[in-house]
Write a protein that holds these residues in place. Sequence first.
Motif, short mmCIF file in Angstrom:
data_model
loop_
_atom_site.label_atom_id
_atom_site.label_comp_id
_atom_site.label_asym_id
_atom_site.label_seq_id
_atom_site.Cartn_x
_atom_site.Cartn_y
_atom_site.Cartn_z
N GLY A 69 0.74 -1.27 -0.13
CA GLY A 69 -0.05 0.00 -0.07
C GLY A 69 0.78 1.21 0.16
O GLY A 69 1.98 1.18 0.09
N GLU A 70 -0.07 2.34 0.13
CA GLU A 70 0.85 3.79 0.08
C GLU A 70 1.38 3.87 1.45
O GLU A 70 1.05 3.60 2.51
N ARG A 71 2.63 4.62 1.15
CA ARG A 71 3.35 4.79 2.64
C ARG A 71 3.91 6.09 2.55
O ARG A 71 4.16 6.84 1.43
N PRO A 72 4.02 6.91 3.63
CA PRO A 72 4.47 8.07 3.84
C PRO A 72 6.12 8.48 3.36
O PRO A 72 6.80 7.42 3.32
N GLN A 73 6.53 9.40 2.94
CA GLN A 73 7.91 9.78 2.66
C GLN A 73 8.67 9.14 3.80
O GLN A 73 8.43 9.50 4.81
N PRO A 74 9.92 8.70 3.66
CA PRO A 74 10.79 8.24 4.61
C PRO A 74 11.34 9.56 5.33
O PRO A 74 11.23 10.86 4.71
N ALA A 75 11.42 9.42 6.63
CA ALA A 75 11.66 10.76 7.55
C ALA A 75 12.80 9.94 8.49
O ALA A 75 12.87 9.72 9.62
N PRO A 76 14.18 9.64 7.62
CA PRO A 76 15.10 8.99 8.63
C PRO A 76 15.80 9.82 9.61
O PRO A 76 15.64 11.24 9.67
N ARG A 77 16.06 9.31 10.91
CA ARG A 77 16.82 10.04 11.81
C ARG A 77 18.37 10.38 11.43
O ARG A 77 19.29 9.29 10.60
N GLY A 78 18.47 11.89 11.26
CA GLY A 78 19.79 12.15 10.78
C GLY A 78 20.95 11.87 11.52
O GLY A 78 20.80 11.34 12.75
N PHE A 79 22.01 12.20 10.98
CA PHE A 79 23.38 11.79 11.81
C PHE A 79 23.65 12.56 13.25
O PHE A 79 24.05 11.99 14.23
N ALA A 80 23.25 13.90 13.15
CA ALA A 80 23.16 14.68 14.44
C ALA A 80 22.49 13.94 15.59
O ALA A 80 22.83 13.70 16.64
N ALA A 81 21.06 13.74 15.20
CA ALA A 81 20.31 13.08 16.08
C ALA A 81 20.71 11.60 16.53
O ALA A 81 20.37 11.49 17.76
N TYR A 82 21.10 11.07 15.58
CA TYR A 82 21.54 9.70 15.97
C TYR A 82 22.71 9.80 16.77
O TYR A 82 22.77 8.92 17.90
N ARG A 83 23.72 10.53 16.57
CA ARG A 83 24.99 10.67 17.58
C ARG A 83 24.28 11.15 18.92
O ARG A 83 25.05 10.91 20.02
N ALA A 84 23.64 11.93 18.95
CA ALA A 84 23.03 12.77 20.17
C ALA A 84 22.47 11.80 21.24
O ALA A 84 22.45 11.91 22.31
N ALA A 85 22.05 10.54 20.46
CA ALA A 85 21.24 9.49 21.01
C ALA A 85 22.49 8.18 21.59
O ALA A 85 21.85 7.42 22.02
#
Length: 501
Positions: free
Chosen positions: A118-134
């Motif tokens: 089915g239809e899916r929303p546009q991907p919204a991946p976690r970016g580099f800065a946010a991933y590193r901050a986690a």
Amino acid sequence: MPPAPEAARPPAAPDDPVERAAIAAALARGATRGRLLEILLEVRDAKGGSGISEPGLRAVADRLGLFPSEAYEVATAFPAVNYATARPYATGERCGDLVCALLHGAGGTGVCRNRCDGERPQPAPRGFAAYRAAGGYAMAGRLMADPAAAAEVLGRIDAHQAVGRAGVGFPVAEKWRQVMAAEGTPVVIVNGDEGELAIFKDRFILENEPHGVIEAALVAARTVGADRVFLYVRDDYAPIHAILRRALEEVAAAGLAEGLALELRRSGGAFICGEETALIASLEGRPARPAERPPFPTARGYLGRPTLLHNVETFYRITAAWGGAPGAPAAALLHPETRLHSVSGRVRAPGPKPVRRLARLADLVEIAGGMAEGHALGGMVIGGSSGTLVTADDCRRPLAELLAAGLRLGTGGAIVLGAADDPRAVAARMAAYLARESCGQCGPCRVGTAKAAQALAGAGALDRPLLDDLATVMGEASLCALGRNAGRFLGRLSTLADPTP
């Protein structure tokens, strides 16, 4: 297109100026045999989806020092190249495979390519800065500063009891140790080809958490002593290609890839590339054909080097061994009891569903929004194209009982059938998919899958002795898992009812 004597060869120059420019640009990015498939895909992209011409293919072969027949073998082995075909790999709206046929009829061709969720929303991946901050990339950075931390990484993976998520469940740490014990500099490959029927778990992970996968690959490479990492991703996952290219640029800019060559490669639409040695063959610029084992890729894989290969889910999940980076939708998978199911078919809300402690297969229907309007549960296909047809009654039994009786969940696919869907027609379409995707290298699979598809698609009573014989021969004599699993699939059809006269 057999090899031609030098004197008989026409000049290797295509007439189309767009194609000439595309070939020159693709070769400028790397004129090696290993890039042959990628070169052909880049030319196809530049031509708007049209495959390379015969003169163009000769030009590429000449530049790479190959016989034309060698380039032709690769061009015709991968449907995504669109070489000399009247039915392009990725045009139209429907693929016509099992789920698409259930929902839309059997006549479609095109871009859903057996996903059909089915239809899916546009991907919204976690970016580099946010991933590193986690907390992301902490272990990758530590290994750069202290290579001796590799022993600790292996200990953590052992303690985490991490296993491969391609359906076999082989211990991750053991596979890494095999690579480390082999001679030569290792290579790491992330398998994101995901060619299995109605499976889209790796897509879900890459669309949400590309840096988690890349970090795991970096940690693996530094632990086993590799100098090169390939990310091998489905050709028709175009939005993911852009996500990964940006993520790799961010990693390189941060200095986390120092001493490592990171390269994104696309697959060519061949299901057989889910098999490790066939995938490696395609990266070497050869047709995707499995090799006999031993030697295993951990000892002798890419260009004869020890090779560590896991699928996307396996790489992402092992980040939990050193803490992971919680906070993204995919991070639910870091819990060892969570399983990611690809649910499709006659449900209201198909898609990837992370589930912890699934009690019954029927519960997946409710998790996916319930049955589609006008349908009652008729059963499920569990485990992909060579999976198991499970009745509605069995779907309502405790899952633990089914697993104890031998049910395999495989890579977590669940195609939900309606009560009006004909199980034999479903089995016939599954068999046809396996016959289409067989590489044809070994007789048991090449002939067996075709005969099985023909037998199941026919009218009248099932030829059970034939199906039993095919199951035995394919299950015991096929070269790779595609044929062996196809044999097991036929062996599990003993409860399939004959059609009513």
